[in-house]
Enzyme design. Structure first.
Site, PDB file in Angstrom:
ATOM      1  N   GLY A 154       1.234   4.784   8.551  1.00 48.51           N
ATOM      2  CA  GLY A 154       0.938   5.943   7.711  1.00 48.51           C
ATOM      3  C   GLY A 154       2.128   6.698   7.153  1.00 48.51           C
ATOM      4  O   GLY A 154       1.986   7.832   6.696  1.00 48.51           O
ATOM      5  N   SER A 155       3.318   6.063   7.131  1.00 47.44           N
ATOM      6  CA  SER A 155       4.473   6.823   6.648  1.00 47.44           C
ATOM      7  C   SER A 155       4.415   7.038   5.124  1.00 47.44           C
ATOM      8  O   SER A 155       4.845   8.079   4.631  1.00 47.44           O
ATOM      9  CB  SER A 155       5.785   6.153   7.059  1.00 47.44           C
ATOM     10  OG  SER A 155       5.991   4.962   6.352  1.00 47.44           O
ATOM     11  N   ASN A 156       3.879   6.091   4.389  1.00 43.94           N
ATOM     12  CA  ASN A 156       3.748   6.304   2.940  1.00 43.94           C
ATOM     13  C   ASN A 156       2.694   7.363   2.637  1.00 43.94           C
ATOM     14  O   ASN A 156       2.874   8.182   1.727  1.00 43.94           O
ATOM     15  CB  ASN A 156       3.435   4.990   2.229  1.00 43.94           C
ATOM     16  CG  ASN A 156       4.690   4.179   1.967  1.00 43.94           C
ATOM     17  OD1 ASN A 156       5.507   4.545   1.129  1.00 43.94           O
ATOM     18  ND2 ASN A 156       4.866   3.105   2.719  1.00 43.94           N
ATOM     19  N   ARG A 166     -16.877  -9.384   2.812  1.00 44.58           N
ATOM     20  CA  ARG A 166     -15.833  -8.529   2.233  1.00 44.58           C
ATOM     21  C   ARG A 166     -16.409  -7.710   1.093  1.00 44.58           C
ATOM     22  O   ARG A 166     -16.081  -6.540   0.898  1.00 44.58           O
ATOM     23  CB  ARG A 166     -14.702  -9.396   1.673  1.00 44.58           C
ATOM     24  CG  ARG A 166     -13.767  -9.938   2.738  1.00 44.58           C
ATOM     25  CD  ARG A 166     -12.796 -10.917   2.110  1.00 44.58           C
ATOM     26  NE  ARG A 166     -11.988 -10.314   1.076  1.00 44.58           N
ATOM     27  CZ  ARG A 166     -11.515 -10.963   0.006  1.00 44.58           C
ATOM     28  NH1 ARG A 166     -11.751 -12.242  -0.161  1.00 44.58           N
ATOM     29  NH2 ARG A 166     -10.788 -10.336  -0.896  1.00 44.58           N
ATOM     30  N   MET A 186      -4.303  -3.350   4.936  1.00 43.26           N
ATOM     31  CA  MET A 186      -4.047  -4.775   5.135  1.00 43.26           C
ATOM     32  C   MET A 186      -5.219  -5.680   4.742  1.00 43.26           C
ATOM     33  O   MET A 186      -5.477  -6.684   5.396  1.00 43.26           O
ATOM     34  CB  MET A 186      -3.681  -5.019   6.611  1.00 43.26           C
ATOM     35  CG  MET A 186      -2.466  -4.243   7.076  1.00 43.26           C
ATOM     36  SD  MET A 186      -0.989  -4.586   6.101  1.00 43.26           S
ATOM     37  CE  MET A 186      -0.587  -6.190   6.767  1.00 43.26           C
ATOM     38  N   ASN A 198      -0.866   0.035  -5.233  1.00 39.85           N
ATOM     39  CA  ASN A 198      -0.369  -0.414  -3.934  1.00 39.85           C
ATOM     40  C   ASN A 198       1.159  -0.354  -3.947  1.00 39.85           C
ATOM     41  O   ASN A 198       1.778  -0.402  -5.006  1.00 39.85           O
ATOM     42  CB  ASN A 198      -0.815  -1.861  -3.688  1.00 39.85           C
ATOM     43  CG  ASN A 198      -0.347  -2.399  -2.349  1.00 39.85           C
ATOM     44  OD1 ASN A 198      -0.437  -1.720  -1.322  1.00 39.85           O
ATOM     45  ND2 ASN A 198       0.179  -3.615  -2.344  1.00 39.85           N
ATOM     46  N   HIS A 251       4.513  -2.363  -2.228  1.00 36.93           N
ATOM     47  CA  HIS A 251       4.894  -3.597  -1.522  1.00 36.93           C
ATOM     48  C   HIS A 251       6.403  -3.578  -1.266  1.00 36.93           C
ATOM     49  O   HIS A 251       7.177  -3.237  -2.166  1.00 36.93           O
ATOM     50  CB  HIS A 251       4.513  -4.806  -2.387  1.00 36.93           C
ATOM     51  CG  HIS A 251       4.832  -6.102  -1.725  1.00 36.93           C
ATOM     52  ND1 HIS A 251       4.085  -6.601  -0.682  1.00 36.93           N
ATOM     53  CD2 HIS A 251       5.828  -6.996  -1.938  1.00 36.93           C
ATOM     54  CE1 HIS A 251       4.619  -7.739  -0.276  1.00 36.93           C
ATOM     55  NE2 HIS A 251       5.676  -8.006  -1.023  1.00 36.93           N
ATOM     56  N   ASP A 304      -0.885  -8.994  -4.204  1.00 37.02           N
ATOM     57  CA  ASP A 304       0.291  -8.306  -4.764  1.00 37.02           C
ATOM     58  C   ASP A 304       0.625  -8.789  -6.176  1.00 37.02           C
ATOM     59  O   ASP A 304       1.801  -8.928  -6.525  1.00 37.02           O
ATOM     60  CB  ASP A 304       1.511  -8.505  -3.833  1.00 37.02           C
ATOM     61  CG  ASP A 304       1.247  -7.983  -2.432  1.00 37.02           C
ATOM     62  OD1 ASP A 304       0.650  -6.898  -2.306  1.00 37.02           O
ATOM     63  OD2 ASP A 304       1.641  -8.653  -1.462  1.00 37.02           O
TER      64      ASP A 304
END
Ligand code: GRF
Length: 204
Positions: A16-18, A69, A94, A111, A113, A149
């Site tokens: 959770g740092s971002n 999904r 993820m 996102n 990356h 990505d």
């Protein structure tokens, strides 16, 4: 002139740092957005704790409760819509997303990356860069499509690779830049300055 706040939802799976860097930038008035909800596919994600501490609404949405999904993504999309979310921010989430979510948030999912895409997509991007022997890596913020990505690139920061780098030291140096870049991109989008033209993204 008061700018309207862009309602965002953040999807996480781990540290959770971002998410924190975006929340901090919003709290300090640098980014005209508001975090409506933080959703995790992992119950134990530290990101959920951090968000709750900030008074942000959190939810653990268990993938095991859904047969496919697609069904999971449909549920995710419904919750995000119900919260009024207009930009979905993946921050260490993820899972690959399907069209069941992406179609409902067209060009509205981003996102980050930890490599200079299209080099080194997927897992362990920092290790991939070291093993390949590139001299520079970095981070990329991009729109999300159904691929891994692979969506249009919004912004990148270059980070040099040093002689004695390990996966950990490189990841750390890249993470510092991630925390600068991601809030900046959310700010640009909140200000309506980001336009997609095919694969190319223009920032006014
Ligand atoms: C970051 O390195 C990000 O680039 C990648 O996953 C990691 C998430 O870290 N997508 P955190 O959960 O934001 O600390």
């Amino acid at each position: 002139m008061a700018t309207e706040l862009l309602p965002i939802g953040i999807l996480v799976s781990g540290r959770g740092s971002n998410m924190e860097s975006i929340a901090e930038a919003i709290d300090s008035g640098q980014v005209p957005a508001s975090i409506k909800i933080v959703i995790s596919d992992k119950q134990e994600a530290r990101a959920l704790e951090l968000a709750a501490k900030r008074g942000i609404k959190t939810l653990f949405l268990n993938p095991k409760s859904y047969p496919t999904r697609e069904a999971y993504d449909e549920a995710l999309a419904a919750i995000l819509k119900k919260e009024g979310v207009e930009l979905v921010v993946l921050a260490g989430f993820m899972r690959l997303l399907t069209n069941n979510l992406l179609d409902r948030f067209e060009n509205r999912v981003i996102n980050i990356h930890p490599a200079l895409l299209p080099a080194f997509p997927g897992l362990n991007a920092q290790r991939q860069a070291l093993e390949y022997g590139v001299k520079f890596s970095g981070c990329t913020v991009h729109f999300v499509d159904v691929g891994m990505d692979s969506g249009p690139i919004i912004a990148q920061t270059v980070v040099p690779i040093l002689e004695d780098d390990t996966e950990e030291t490189l990841a750390k140096r890249i993470l510092v830049e991630e925390h600068r870049l991601y809030p900046k991109v959310v700010k640009w989008i909140a200000e309506g300055r980001v336009k997609i033209e095919g694969r190319r993204v223009r920032v006014d």
